[in-house]
Design a protein around this motif. Structure first.
Motif, short mmCIF file in Angstrom:
data_model
loop_
_atom_site.label_atom_id
_atom_site.label_comp_id
_atom_site.label_asym_id
_atom_site.label_seq_id
_atom_site.Cartn_x
_atom_site.Cartn_y
_atom_site.Cartn_z
N VAL A 42 -0.54 -3.64 18.01
CA VAL A 42 -0.13 -2.66 19.01
C VAL A 42 1.20 -3.07 19.65
O VAL A 42 2.10 -2.25 19.82
CB VAL A 42 -1.22 -2.52 20.10
CG1 VAL A 42 -0.76 -1.61 21.22
CG2 VAL A 42 -2.51 -2.01 19.48
N GLN A 43 1.31 -4.37 19.98
CA GLN A 43 2.57 -4.86 20.57
C GLN A 43 3.75 -4.56 19.66
O GLN A 43 4.80 -4.11 20.08
CB GLN A 43 2.50 -6.37 20.79
CG GLN A 43 1.55 -6.82 21.88
CD GLN A 43 1.43 -8.33 21.92
OE1 GLN A 43 2.37 -9.05 21.62
NE2 GLN A 43 0.26 -8.81 22.27
N MET A 44 3.52 -4.82 18.36
CA MET A 44 4.57 -4.64 17.37
C MET A 44 5.05 -3.19 17.34
O MET A 44 6.24 -2.91 17.40
CB MET A 44 3.97 -5.02 16.01
CG MET A 44 4.92 -5.70 15.09
SD MET A 44 5.59 -7.16 15.82
CE MET A 44 4.73 -8.38 14.92
N SER A 47 16.12 -2.98 15.99
CA SER A 47 15.92 -2.77 14.56
C SER A 47 14.51 -3.24 14.20
O SER A 47 13.80 -3.75 15.06
CB SER A 47 16.96 -3.58 13.77
OG SER A 47 16.77 -4.94 14.05
N GLN A 48 14.15 -3.09 12.92
CA GLN A 48 12.84 -3.62 12.51
C GLN A 48 12.77 -5.11 12.76
O GLN A 48 11.77 -5.64 13.23
CB GLN A 48 12.63 -3.37 11.01
CG GLN A 48 12.38 -1.93 10.68
CD GLN A 48 12.84 -1.63 9.27
OE1 GLN A 48 13.91 -2.06 8.86
NE2 GLN A 48 12.03 -0.90 8.54
N VAL A 85 3.70 -3.43 9.02
CA VAL A 85 3.57 -2.10 9.64
C VAL A 85 4.92 -1.53 10.04
O VAL A 85 5.06 -0.33 10.26
CB VAL A 85 2.65 -2.12 10.89
CG1 VAL A 85 1.24 -2.45 10.51
CG2 VAL A 85 3.20 -3.04 11.95
N LEU A 86 5.94 -2.39 10.18
CA LEU A 86 7.28 -1.90 10.50
C LEU A 86 8.09 -1.68 9.23
O LEU A 86 9.29 -1.45 9.30
CB LEU A 86 8.01 -2.91 11.39
CG LEU A 86 7.28 -3.40 12.63
CD1 LEU A 86 8.14 -4.39 13.39
CD2 LEU A 86 6.91 -2.23 13.53
N VAL A 106 5.38 -7.75 -1.66
CA VAL A 106 4.31 -7.79 -2.66
C VAL A 106 3.59 -6.44 -2.73
O VAL A 106 3.30 -5.92 -3.80
CB VAL A 106 3.35 -8.94 -2.34
CG1 VAL A 106 2.07 -8.82 -3.12
CG2 VAL A 106 4.01 -10.26 -2.62
N GLN A 107 3.35 -5.85 -1.56
CA GLN A 107 2.70 -4.54 -1.53
C GLN A 107 3.52 -3.49 -2.27
O GLN A 107 2.98 -2.70 -3.05
CB GLN A 107 2.53 -4.08 -0.08
CG GLN A 107 1.29 -4.63 0.60
CD GLN A 107 1.14 -4.03 1.98
OE1 GLN A 107 2.12 -3.94 2.72
NE2 GLN A 107 -0.06 -3.61 2.32
N VAL A 108 4.83 -3.52 -2.02
CA VAL A 108 5.70 -2.55 -2.67
C VAL A 108 5.61 -2.70 -4.19
O VAL A 108 5.50 -1.72 -4.93
CB VAL A 108 7.16 -2.73 -2.19
CG1 VAL A 108 8.12 -1.93 -3.08
CG2 VAL A 108 7.30 -2.32 -0.75
N ILE A 109 5.58 -3.96 -4.63
CA ILE A 109 5.53 -4.19 -6.08
C ILE A 109 4.21 -3.71 -6.66
O ILE A 109 4.17 -3.00 -7.66
CB ILE A 109 5.74 -5.70 -6.39
CG1 ILE A 109 7.12 -6.14 -5.91
CG2 ILE A 109 5.59 -5.96 -7.89
CD1 ILE A 109 7.34 -7.62 -5.94
#
Lengths: 315, 309
Positions: free
Chosen positions: A119-121, A155-156, A234-235, A244-247
């Motif tokens: 949530v903070q993020m 920025s992110q 999440v950002l 890794v997720q993208v791949i």
């Protein structure tokens, strides 16, 4: 009285007997069971084709993964350092005599420890929605020295660092405070009686002793932070986990790629653990009568003594 | 008495000289009366301590009930009394480790922890208090050596960092080191200079602590039950060192339960009970002919009959 009046049986002489240590059969049974278990796990890891070790090896050092790794290390280092610096300041505030400083520090820790990091993020990343512009000026007047769009400032990367740092500061403040409290009051008295200035008293007398209590917890936190950086996905910030997720979204090789990330986290943690060992050893100076040998020294000693016995044994 | 004392430049106002004798006596009649060193040259005396009607409470308990005591320079004063009588608290007020609630303390006519401003005594800033403490060495019951520093580093720490620029006691690092080794030699521990406190016996640790207290060349040394945490067979090695210091001309104020030692080294024995000084005098007076019943009953309990011949 019977113990005194019973010299009838002569004392037996056991001097020619051999000593036999007690046997522990169940310890052997346990060892065998655990060894079988370990072997089974290793076997399945090695032989189950679905682990796809080939894919793991292929991606382990791929450029995109390595650059994700670098981002993870960067986030860890920056938020780790800033978090502990801010945590140190918060700890001093909490230990100060001013009720305002104490309550501000307490409230900070309370808020950041009681809200989910996720949530903070998201909050930091969406700060632009709450405050369109961020400006520096004199409060309660219209004087502005500097003004900028929040979205360009946050920025992110900035949101990630901000979120991780503030969260880390809340936890490390308590760790540092605990360390400082663990130092005997007599140490401060002795230093004060000698006229040692306040700053020197903190840095030379209190902190080095507090470090013994701070370090194990601090390394827990840093290691937690290494893996905690994965929440930044999440950002859509391309650190190790997000990369890794993208791949795997593209190649559908989910488990092998998660394994790639996991292995890297294991590597970082292992390196940190080695650092921890040596840093803790450094601060153990004087706390132990003799410092235990390092693994390296143990190995050297082992080979040195065995080399000697080997050299002597032929004779 | 050391004869090569350089007059210290006062960095803060001294009560007598700043306010002038007339003003001082008008505001603080007791100060002028009980500080005979002040009107003369303070350089001449070294380590005169005057405690005047000092009061101190912890919560509702009043541990010092208006204690006054004058300790001559170079003298050895031993404070004895039952536990809880306020001995240690009194000792700790002398270097302002404990703030007084009332009364005041002067060293060579100079207020400890306070300065005169108008008709008020303002507490000094921490920096100035620390500076005053460099003239007052202290040895604690539990040694309080810095466990992460070697014996040598413990002794050398204060001379390296506690003295202001311009202080005549400032030395280079090499000189401080040499002097620290000298002090360790004086307490017969030169060969243990690189040992950490935990590698030393209790008696050795306390001797290092004494060397550390001597490192700033203080005018006054305070001993707070220096042998109470020691095994009986280690007590004497520490007492021997203190005995040797007693002849050095430094003012010693010692809180102890070692009555035999007190009788040996003390110029003055002070008996305290329930936050007050019951009586004081030479060891002869106090141990053999106490005037007060309270003193008599205390010594009858603590001194073994065989010893008290």
């Amino acid at each position: 009285m019977s113990t005194i009046t019973a010299p009838a049986v002569p004392a037996a002489d056991y001097s020619d007997y051999t000593l036999v240590p007690a046997r522990h059969p169940w310890r052997w049974v346990g060892t065998v069971v655990v060894a079988l278990g370990v072997a089974a796990v290793a076997w399945s890891l090695a032989t189950n084709p679905r682990w796809e070790w080939g894919v793991v090896a292929q991606w382990f050092t791929a450029q995109s993964v390595v650059s994700g790794l670098v981002e993870t290390l960067k986030l860890t280092a920056i938020s780790g350092v800033l978090g502990f610096v801010l945590g140190f300041i918060l700890a001093l505030m909490r230990l100060s005599a001013s009720p305002l400083l104490v309550s501000v520090s307490w409230t900070f820790s309370w808020i950041f420890r009681s809200t989910p990091l996720l949530v903070q993020m998201l909050l930091w990343y969406n700060l632009g929605y709450l405050y369109e512009k961020i400006s520096l000026g004199i409060p309660f007047t219209d004087v502005r020295f500097f003004e900028v769009q929040t979205t360009t400032l946050i920025s992110q990367f900035a949101a990630a660092v901000l979120g991780l740092t503030l969260n880390q500061a809340a936890y490390s403040a308590e760790i540092i405070r605990g360390g400082i409290l663990s130092v005997d009051q007599g140490q401060l008295e002795a230093a004060a009686a000698l006229g040692i200035p306040a700053w020197r008293r903190s840095t030379r007398i209190v902190l080095p002793q507090a470090m013994r209590a701070i370090l194990p917890n601090a390394f827990n936190e840093i290691i937690g932070l290494v893996k905690g950086t994965s929440i930044v996905y999440v950002l859509a910030y391309s650190e190790l986990f997000y990369t890794v997720q993208v791949i795997y979204n593209r190649t559908q090789q989910v488990l092998p790629l998660l394994l790639v990330a996991t292995l890297w986290y294991v590597v970082i943690t292992s390196v940190l653990s080695v650092f921890q060992y040596y840093i803790e050893r450094h601060y153990a100076k004087g706390a132990l009568r003799t410092l235990p040998l390092t693994p390296l020294q143990k190995a050297r000693k082992f080979f040195a003594t065995h080399a000697v016995t080997n050299a002597r044994s032929p004779r | 008495m050391s004869t090569t004392v350089t007059p210290k430049q006062p960095t803060t106002a001294e009560p007598a000289s700043a306010a002038g004798p007339a003003a001082a006596s008008a505001t603080f009649p007791a100060a002028a009366a009980s500080a005979p060193a002040a009107p003369g040259a303070p350089a001449a005396s070294r380590g005169q301590v005057d405690i005047s009607t000092v009061r101190k409470s912890f919560g509702a308990t009043e541990v010092l009930k208006g204690v006054s005591l004058s300790v001559p320079p170079g003298g050895v004063t031993v404070i004895v009394g039952p536990s809880g009588s306020g001995k240690s608290t009194l000792l700790r007020t002398i270097n302002h480790l404990e703030k007084v609630d009332g009364g005041y303390i002067t060293i060579d006519g100079r207020l400890v922890g306070y300065q005169v401003r108008g008709t008020k005594l303002h507490e000094l800033r921490e920096k100035d208090i620390l500076q005053q403490r460099t003239d007052i060495g202290m040895v604690f019951q539990n040694f309080n050596l810095f466990p992460h520093l070697t014996a040598l580093e413990n002794v050398a720490e204060a001379p390296l960092v506690a003295l202001r620029p311009g202080d005549p006691r400032r030395r280079t690092t090499a000189e401080v080191r040499a002097r620290a080794l000298e002090l360790l030699d004086r307490v017969s521990l030169k060969d243990r200079a690189d040992a950490y406190p935990r590698q030393l016996s209790g008696g050795q640790q306390q001797r290092v602590a004494i060397a550390r207290a001597l490192a700033l060349d203080p005018k006054i040394l305070l001993f707070d039950e220096p042998t109470s945490a020691l095994d009986p067979e280690l007590v004497n090695e520490v007492l021997d060192v203190i005995r040797e210091l007693a002849t050095s001309g430094t003012t010693l104020i010692i809180v102890t339960h070692e009555m035999g030692f007190a009788r040996d080294v003390a110029d003055t024995v002070v008996f305290m009970d329930q936050g007050q000084i019951v009586e004081s005098g030479t060891p002869q007076d106090i141990f053999t002919n106490p005037r007060e019943e309270r003193t008599r009953s205390f010594f009858s309990k603590v001194i073994e009959p065989a010893f008290n011949i």
